[in-house]
Design a protein around this motif. Structure first.
Motif, PDB file in Angstrom:
ATOM      1  N   ASP A  69      13.160   1.111   5.076  1.00 26.38           N
ATOM      2  CA  ASP A  69      13.257   0.091   4.537  1.00 26.38           C
ATOM      3  C   ASP A  69      13.376   0.280   2.789  1.00 26.38           C
ATOM      4  OD1 ASP A  69      13.381  -1.365   6.830  1.00 26.38           O
ATOM      5  OD2 ASP A  69      11.349  -2.071   6.577  1.00 26.38           O
ATOM      6  N   PHE A  70      12.477   1.154   2.378  1.00 23.95           N
ATOM      7  CA  PHE A  70      12.564   1.326   1.090  1.00 23.95           C
ATOM      8  C   PHE A  70      13.647   2.273   0.464  1.00 23.95           C
ATOM      9  CE2 PHE A  70       7.770   1.589  -0.103  1.00 23.95           C
ATOM     10  CZ  PHE A  70       7.655   0.246   0.142  1.00 23.95           C
ATOM     11  N   LYS A  71      14.403   2.856   1.465  1.00 20.26           N
ATOM     12  CA  LYS A  71      15.616   3.708   1.421  1.00 20.26           C
ATOM     13  C   LYS A  71      16.525   2.755   1.273  1.00 20.26           C
ATOM     14  CE  LYS A  71      18.714   7.312   3.070  1.00 20.26           C
ATOM     15  NZ  LYS A  71      18.925   8.285   4.395  1.00 20.26           N
ATOM     16  N   LYS A  72      16.697   1.736   2.146  1.00 23.10           N
ATOM     17  CA  LYS A  72      17.794   0.705   2.184  1.00 23.10           C
ATOM     18  C   LYS A  72      17.679  -0.111   0.822  1.00 23.10           C
ATOM     19  CE  LYS A  72      17.842   0.364   6.997  1.00 23.10           C
ATOM     20  NZ  LYS A  72      17.356  -0.578   8.496  1.00 23.10           N
TER      21      LYS A  72
ATOM     22  N   ARG B 244       0.887  -1.138   0.032  1.00 22.32           N
ATOM     23  CA  ARG B 244       0.070   0.166  -0.124  1.00 22.32           C
ATOM     24  C   ARG B 244       0.919   1.273   0.029  1.00 22.32           C
ATOM     25  NH1 ARG B 244      -3.003  -2.856   3.919  1.00 22.32           N
ATOM     26  NH2 ARG B 244      -2.657  -1.321   5.516  1.00 22.32           N
ATOM     27  N   LEU B 245       1.964   1.372   0.618  1.00 22.61           N
ATOM     28  CA  LEU B 245       2.758   2.160   0.572  1.00 22.61           C
ATOM     29  C   LEU B 245       3.691   2.686  -0.695  1.00 22.61           C
ATOM     30  CD1 LEU B 245       4.444   4.712   1.941  1.00 22.61           C
ATOM     31  CD2 LEU B 245       5.939   2.992   3.042  1.00 22.61           C
TER      32      LEU B 245
ATOM     33  N   SER C 290       2.906  14.882   5.464  1.00 17.72           N
ATOM     34  CA  SER C 290       3.639  14.592   6.673  1.00 17.72           C
ATOM     35  C   SER C 290       3.769  13.063   6.947  1.00 17.72           C
ATOM     36  CB  SER C 290       3.085  15.073   7.977  1.00 17.72           C
ATOM     37  OG  SER C 290       1.754  14.426   8.227  1.00 17.72           O
ATOM     38  N   ARG C 291       4.400  12.375   7.677  1.00 22.68           N
ATOM     39  CA  ARG C 291       4.564  11.022   8.073  1.00 22.68           C
ATOM     40  C   ARG C 291       3.358  10.538   8.449  1.00 22.68           C
ATOM     41  NH1 ARG C 291       8.127  11.841   4.698  1.00 22.68           N
ATOM     42  NH2 ARG C 291      10.326  11.559   5.122  1.00 22.68           N
ATOM     43  N   ASP C 292       2.645  11.522   9.374  1.00 21.80           N
ATOM     44  CA  ASP C 292       1.144  11.135  10.019  1.00 21.80           C
ATOM     45  C   ASP C 292       0.264  10.788   8.625  1.00 21.80           C
ATOM     46  OD1 ASP C 292       1.931  11.103  12.560  1.00 21.80           O
ATOM     47  OD2 ASP C 292       1.401  13.022  13.271  1.00 21.80           O
ATOM     48  N   GLU C 293       0.232  11.856   7.720  1.00 23.67           N
ATOM     49  CA  GLU C 293      -0.761  11.915   6.872  1.00 23.67           C
ATOM     50  C   GLU C 293      -0.437  10.680   5.721  1.00 23.67           C
ATOM     51  OE1 GLU C 293      -1.619  16.794   6.505  1.00 23.67           O
ATOM     52  OE2 GLU C 293       0.278  15.897   5.280  1.00 23.67           O
ATOM     53  N   LEU C 294       0.840  10.488   5.669  1.00 28.41           N
ATOM     54  CA  LEU C 294       1.081   9.277   4.597  1.00 28.41           C
ATOM     55  C   LEU C 294       0.701   8.018   5.282  1.00 28.41           C
ATOM     56  CD1 LEU C 294       2.487   8.501   2.034  1.00 28.41           C
ATOM     57  CD2 LEU C 294       4.654   8.333   3.250  1.00 28.41           C
ATOM     58  N   ALA C 295       0.773   7.900   6.686  1.00 25.94           N
ATOM     59  CA  ALA C 295       0.329   6.655   7.305  1.00 25.94           C
ATOM     60  C   ALA C 295      -0.946   6.580   7.531  1.00 25.94           C
ATOM     61  CB  ALA C 295       0.924   6.890   8.770  1.00 25.94           C
ATOM     62  N   SER C 296      -1.864   7.745   7.463  1.00 27.49           N
ATOM     63  CA  SER C 296      -3.427   7.817   7.407  1.00 27.49           C
ATOM     64  C   SER C 296      -3.764   7.284   6.005  1.00 27.49           C
ATOM     65  CB  SER C 296      -3.712   9.092   7.494  1.00 27.49           C
ATOM     66  OG  SER C 296      -5.371   9.164   7.434  1.00 27.49           O
TER      67      SER C 296
ATOM     68  N   THR D 143       1.901   5.581  12.422  1.00 25.50           N
ATOM     69  CA  THR D 143       2.883   6.492  11.898  1.00 25.50           C
ATOM     70  C   THR D 143       4.451   5.793  11.734  1.00 25.50           C
ATOM     71  OG1 THR D 143       1.823   8.506  12.544  1.00 25.50           O
ATOM     72  CG2 THR D 143       4.067   8.848  12.183  1.00 25.50           C
ATOM     73  N   GLU D 144       4.777   4.909  13.072  1.00 23.10           N
ATOM     74  CA  GLU D 144       5.797   4.378  13.173  1.00 23.10           C
ATOM     75  C   GLU D 144       6.265   3.312  12.208  1.00 23.10           C
ATOM     76  OE1 GLU D 144       3.265   4.482  15.538  1.00 23.10           O
ATOM     77  OE2 GLU D 144       4.382   6.355  16.900  1.00 23.10           O
ATOM     78  N   SER D 145       5.263   2.681  11.917  1.00 25.72           N
ATOM     79  CA  SER D 145       5.296   1.603  10.815  1.00 25.72           C
ATOM     80  C   SER D 145       5.471   2.234   9.529  1.00 25.72           C
ATOM     81  CB  SER D 145       4.017   0.604  10.728  1.00 25.72           C
ATOM     82  OG  SER D 145       3.754   0.044  12.004  1.00 25.72           O
ATOM     83  N   CYS D 146       4.817   3.495   8.973  1.00 24.35           N
ATOM     84  CA  CYS D 146       5.303   4.108   8.054  1.00 24.35           C
ATOM     85  C   CYS D 146       6.586   4.363   7.676  1.00 24.35           C
ATOM     86  CB  CYS D 146       4.243   5.294   7.954  1.00 24.35           C
ATOM     87  SG  CYS D 146       4.407   6.173   6.268  1.00 24.35           S
ATOM     88  N   ILE D 147       6.962   5.146   8.973  1.00 23.16           N
ATOM     89  CA  ILE D 147       8.378   5.564   9.091  1.00 23.16           C
ATOM     90  C   ILE D 147       9.510   4.403   8.928  1.00 23.16           C
ATOM     91  CG2 ILE D 147      10.288   6.746  10.439  1.00 23.16           C
ATOM     92  CD1 ILE D 147       7.889   8.264  11.746  1.00 23.16           C
TER      93      ILE D 147
END
Length: 226
Positions: free
Chosen positions: A199-202, A153-154, A178-184, A190-194
């Motif tokens: 992970d995507f960056k790695k 989904r992300l 914001s990370r909150d908005e993306l998580a929403s 929010t922590e999972s989204c961050i």
């Protein structure tokens, strides 16, 4: 007629079915507002008494969940109408609308829209088609939440932001959530989204520049989103 005839909202929505006289009535009845970033256009439960045309800028439609958090249902951009369903059903707004950046919106009173609805069959059909398209989009989102992983989904959401709103000159996504908005948007904490962004960056499919995001490998993201 205050440029209503050339306005992008008129060209892209149900308003394109209006004839010359109806466009003049529209121009004479509308009120234009500037909505600053973070300000509300309308709140859930509010009686709007009309529709809002998004002339410029980007906003979000959200619903307050049982735990008190905002769940983003949809992002809206230039050329969209807000509040059609509430107006037709004669009910208070089911969602809240807020500006993600500075917006220019025009408000058209319910009395005028209902007159167009009753007198112009093509306009009324266009309105109903728009409402049906929104329901279809909502159904697809529900299925995605139920059947896809948060990771998928992300990736899907990042691609949507890229394809719908484009990039800045530095290749970062034009729409900064914001990370909150993306998580929403993806239905997670929010922590999972961050953590997933990290992970995507790695994996080298995205780059994080502060709060900004660059999509480095579109094809890889598409595979993750499947």
């Amino acid at each position: 007629m205050n440029k209503c005839d050339q306005c992008i909202v008129r060209q892209l929505t149900s308003l394109k079915a209006l004839n010359k006289d109806e466009v003049i009535k529209l121009a004479n009845s509308k009120t234009t507002y500037t909505i600053k970033k973070g300000d509300s256009i309308f709140e859930e439960g509010e009686v709007t008494n009309g529709v809002f045309c998004v002339k410029d800028g980007v906003g979000k439609l959200s619903k307050l969940s049982a735990n008190g958090k905002d769940q983003i249902v949809k992002l809206v951009k230039s050329g969209e109408l807000l509040g059609q369903r509430s107006m037709i059903s004669n009910e208070p707004a089911n969602l809240s609308a807020k500006a993600l950046d500075d917006m220019e919106v025009c408000f058209i009173p319910k009395t005028e829209i209902i007159n167009f609805f009753n007198q112009n069959n093509q306009f009324s059909m266009n309105v109903m088609k728009t409402i049906c398209d929104d329901l279809k989009e909502s159904d697809n989102h529900t299925v995605s939440l139920a059947q896809k992983t948060v990771k998928s989904r992300l990736a899907e959401t990042l691609l949507y932001l890229h394809d719908t709103f484009g990039e800045n000159k530095d290749n970062t996504l034009k729409i900064q959530l914001s990370r909150d908005e993306l998580a929403s948007m993806i239905g997670t904490a929010t922590e999972s989204c961050i953590r997933l962004l990290s992970d995507f960056k790695k994996l080298d499919v995205i780059e994080l520049i502060g709060k900004k995001i660059v999509l480095k490998n579109i094809n890889a993201l598409k595979k993750i989103a499947e």
